[in-house]
Every structure is written in structure tokens, then in C-alpha cells.
Design a protein around this motif. Structure first.
Motif, short mmCIF file in Angstrom:
data_model
loop_
_atom_site.label_atom_id
_atom_site.label_comp_id
_atom_site.label_asym_id
_atom_site.label_seq_id
_atom_site.Cartn_x
_atom_site.Cartn_y
_atom_site.Cartn_z
N ARG A 52 6.99 11.81 -32.30
CA ARG A 52 5.88 11.45 -33.20
C ARG A 52 4.85 12.57 -33.05
N ILE A 53 4.66 13.32 -34.13
CA ILE A 53 3.83 14.54 -34.06
C ILE A 53 2.50 14.30 -34.75
N LEU A 54 1.44 14.68 -34.08
CA LEU A 54 0.11 14.65 -34.70
C LEU A 54 -0.30 16.10 -34.94
N ASP A 55 -0.46 16.46 -36.22
CA ASP A 55 -0.75 17.85 -36.62
C ASP A 55 -2.22 17.91 -37.03
N LEU A 56 -3.04 18.50 -36.18
CA LEU A 56 -4.49 18.49 -36.42
C LEU A 56 -4.89 19.79 -37.14
N PHE A 91 5.53 12.51 -38.76
CA PHE A 91 4.31 13.33 -38.75
C PHE A 91 3.09 12.55 -39.21
N ARG A 92 2.02 12.67 -38.44
CA ARG A 92 0.69 12.31 -38.94
C ARG A 92 -0.12 13.60 -38.95
N GLY A 93 -0.95 13.78 -39.95
CA GLY A 93 -1.78 14.98 -39.99
C GLY A 93 -3.21 14.63 -40.35
N VAL A 94 -4.13 15.44 -39.84
CA VAL A 94 -5.55 15.27 -40.19
C VAL A 94 -6.06 16.64 -40.65
N GLU A 95 -6.71 16.66 -41.80
CA GLU A 95 -7.15 17.93 -42.38
C GLU A 95 -8.55 17.75 -42.99
N LYS A 125 -12.36 13.60 -34.57
CA LYS A 125 -12.43 12.13 -34.56
C LYS A 125 -11.04 11.52 -34.72
N ALA A 126 -10.00 12.31 -34.55
CA ALA A 126 -8.64 11.80 -34.83
C ALA A 126 -8.21 10.79 -33.77
N ASP A 127 -7.44 9.81 -34.22
CA ASP A 127 -6.80 8.84 -33.32
C ASP A 127 -5.56 9.53 -32.73
N MET A 128 -5.57 9.75 -31.42
CA MET A 128 -4.46 10.49 -30.81
C MET A 128 -3.45 9.57 -30.14
N SER A 129 -3.61 8.25 -30.35
CA SER A 129 -2.69 7.33 -29.65
C SER A 129 -1.30 7.38 -30.29
N ASN A 130 -0.32 6.87 -29.55
CA ASN A 130 1.07 6.78 -30.03
C ASN A 130 1.62 8.11 -30.53
N ILE A 145 -16.83 26.12 -28.37
CA ILE A 145 -16.04 26.09 -27.12
C ILE A 145 -16.18 24.73 -26.41
N GLU A 146 -17.42 24.19 -26.32
CA GLU A 146 -17.57 22.89 -25.60
C GLU A 146 -16.76 21.81 -26.29
N GLU A 147 -16.70 21.86 -27.61
CA GLU A 147 -15.93 20.84 -28.34
C GLU A 147 -14.43 21.08 -28.20
N GLN A 148 -14.04 22.35 -28.09
CA GLN A 148 -12.63 22.63 -27.81
C GLN A 148 -12.25 21.99 -26.47
N ASP A 149 -13.13 22.17 -25.48
CA ASP A 149 -12.83 21.60 -24.15
C ASP A 149 -12.78 20.08 -24.19
N GLN A 150 -13.70 19.48 -24.95
CA GLN A 150 -13.65 18.01 -25.06
C GLN A 150 -12.33 17.57 -25.70
N MET A 151 -11.91 18.33 -26.70
CA MET A 151 -10.63 17.97 -27.35
C MET A 151 -9.46 18.14 -26.39
N LEU A 152 -9.51 19.20 -25.57
CA LEU A 152 -8.41 19.37 -24.59
C LEU A 152 -8.36 18.17 -23.65
N ASP A 153 -9.54 17.66 -23.26
CA ASP A 153 -9.56 16.46 -22.39
C ASP A 153 -8.92 15.28 -23.11
N GLN A 154 -9.29 15.11 -24.39
CA GLN A 154 -8.73 13.97 -25.16
C GLN A 154 -7.22 14.11 -25.34
N ILE A 155 -6.79 15.34 -25.60
CA ILE A 155 -5.35 15.57 -25.82
C ILE A 155 -4.59 15.26 -24.54
N ARG A 156 -5.12 15.74 -23.42
CA ARG A 156 -4.44 15.49 -22.13
C ARG A 156 -4.38 13.99 -21.85
N ALA A 157 -5.49 13.28 -22.16
CA ALA A 157 -5.53 11.83 -21.89
C ALA A 157 -4.56 11.09 -22.81
#
Ligand SMILES: C[S@@+](CC[C@H](N)C(=O)[O-])C[C@H]1O[C@@H](n2cnc3c(N)ncnc32)[C@H](O)[C@@H]1O
Length: 239
Positions: A52-56, A91-95, A125-130, A145-157
Motif C-alpha cells: 500500500r503506497i502513499l505517494d506524497l 496507491f493513495r496520493g496527495v497533491e 497534513k496527510a494521513d499516513m496510517s495503513n 527544513i524544520e518541516e522536512q524533519d517533522q515529516m521524517l518523524d511522522q513517516i518513521r512513526a
């Protein structure tokens, strides 16, 4: 990937865009033919079957168009000598540009139904579950950059062990290739109607450190062959 096979895959993956108008069709053909990443994602067997791919920042959905066409071609026996493409992807995508997401749905849903669902919205604001695989291809530099880092935290979680994060980034530095990448990006973004507040890039070593410090194991490979750009593909596995 053999050029003949790539041509067949190009035809099959872009045919659905004809119903969305000439511009979208030719855009899809140009991008899928000239950008080395699409063939590489199949050659390097990046996506596991059934993922199940999430394409951001999915744009017009070229990633699902390419991979689902490859699955179809393999099913009818047209890819005998190539790396087998993945089967059963969803695929789910957010654009950010909703009309691009709409274009992707209009092209791909008549063929693939709800295996492709693209929505307009901000990836922050994407839902990264499932999700088994999260892809961010050529998009990260549009947010600070700070928002990139926040997203990396969300992606890892969001990813469980075995999950994969796939991204392509520009390797920031003083190289001519990086400057050409930035200039081209600004021009194409402007023509496409984006009014970007800025661009935030970092050297690939920093990207790798940012990923490894979050528990990913990372493979990197240059991903600009045949283009003047300084792009790098990062495939980050959750250990
Ligand atoms: C260079 S294009 C790449 C498109 C697609 N990933 C591909 O490889 O074909 C970058 C895309 O990211 C989108 N984008 C930029 N910032 C975004 C955000 N915050 N949320 C969602 N999409 C975004 C842009 O609208 C654009 O379509």
C-alpha cells in the motif's frame, strides 16, 4: 530496462492520459521517458508485491501509471527478461495542485478502480496510517527544513518494521548540476502555476544522517542519468 521494453511500457502507461487532454498526455510521455527514476524503480525491485503506497506530492499520478502498466505487461508475458515488476500495488496520493490529482484519477481510475486514489491537499497534513511504502519524489525541497524533519518523524512513526520510505532529493552544493536542477525546477514550477515561497535543499550526506538517526537503513544511488541534474534516490528501510 531494455529500450524496446521501455517504449512499450511508455505507450501503455501514458495511453490513459489521452482522455485528460493533449497537454497531460505529452507531459506524461516526456516525464516517463526522460526521467531515469521510473525504470530504476522497477530494475531495483523497490516495491514489494501487494504494498500500500502513499505517494506524497503525486502530481498527475505518473508513479501508479507506470507501475500498474508494468504489472499489466508482465501479466500478458511481455516482460520475460526484465526484473519482475511488483504485483497488486495500491496507491493513495496527495497533491497540492488539486487539478493534477483530478487528472490522475480521471486517467487511471477507469482502468484500475480504487487501486488509485489521488486527492488534492498538503502532504504535511496527510494521513499516513495503513501504509507500507511512502514515496516523496522531488517534493521535499518545497517545504522548510524544520518541516522536512517533522515529516521524517511522522513517516518513521507511520511505518512498521519492513516499511520503506522512498525519496528523491537534489544533492545541494556548489555543483553546476545542482544549480541547473534548481533553475529548471523554478521554471517548470512557475509554468505549472506554482508560486513557491522558496526552496530548501540539503546535501545528500545530511539526508542520509537525518534518516539513519531515525532508525532507517539507507541505500543511495545517483538518479540523474541522461539529465543535467544532481538528483539522488534514497531508499530507506525500517529495520
Ligand atoms: C516536481 S513535481 C513531482 C511530481 C511527482 N512526485 C513525480 O515524480 O512525478 C513536485 C510536486 O509536488 C507538489 N507539491 C509541492 N509542495 C507540496 C505539498 N506541500 N503537498 C503536496 N504536494 C506538494 C507540487 O504541486 C508538484 O506537483
Amino acid at each position: 530496462m531494455q529500450p524496446k521494453l521501455k517504449e512499450m511500457l511508455l505507450d501503455l502507461s501514458t495511453e490513459p492520459y489521452k482522455r485528460t487532454g493533449k497537454f497531460n498526455y505529452h507531459w506524461a510521455r516526456g516525464k516517463l521517458w526522460h526521467d531515469p527514476i521510473f525504470a530504476a524503480l522497477i530494475d531495483q525491485s523497490v516495491f514489494p508485491n501487494g504494498a500500500r503506497i502513499l505517494d506524497l506530492g503525486c502530481g498527475r499520478g505518473l508513479l501508479p501509471a507506470w507501475l500498474l502498466a508494468a504489472e499489466q505487461m508482465a501479466e500478458i508475458g511481455n516482460m520475460p527478461d526484465a526484473a519482475p515488476p511488483p504485483k497488486g500495488l495500491q496507491f493513495r496520493g496527495v497533491e497540492l495542485m488539486a487539478h493534477e490529482a483530478d487528472c490522475g484519477n480521471q486517467a487511471l481510475q477507469p482502468l484500475y478502480g480504487n487501486r488509485v486514489q489521488l486527492v488534492g491537499g498538503d502532504m504535511r497534513k496527510a494521513d499516513m496510517s495503513n501504509t507500507d511504502v511512502i514515496a516523496i519524489l522531488d517534493v521535499f525541497h518545497y517545504i522548510p527544513i524544520e518541516e522536512q524533519d517533522q515529516m521524517l518523524d511522522q513517516i518513521r512513526a507511520a511505518l512498521i518494521p519492513g516499511g520503506i520510505f522512498v525519496t528523491r532529493v537534489g544533492n545541494a552544493g556548489n555543483s553546476l548540476r545542482f544549480r541547473i536542477s534548481q533553475l529548471t525546477d523554478r521554471c517548470i514550477s512557475f509554468v505549472q502555476g506554482h508560486r513557491l515561497p522558496g526552496m530548501w535543499c540539503r546535501p545528500v550526506d545530511e539526508w542520509i544522517r537525518a534518516l539513519e538517526s531515525r532508525g532507517f537503513s539507507v541505500q543511495s544511488s545517483p538518479m540523474s542519468a541522461g539529465t543535467p541534474f544532481a538528483n539522488v534516490l534514497l531508499i530507506a528501510h525500517v529495520a
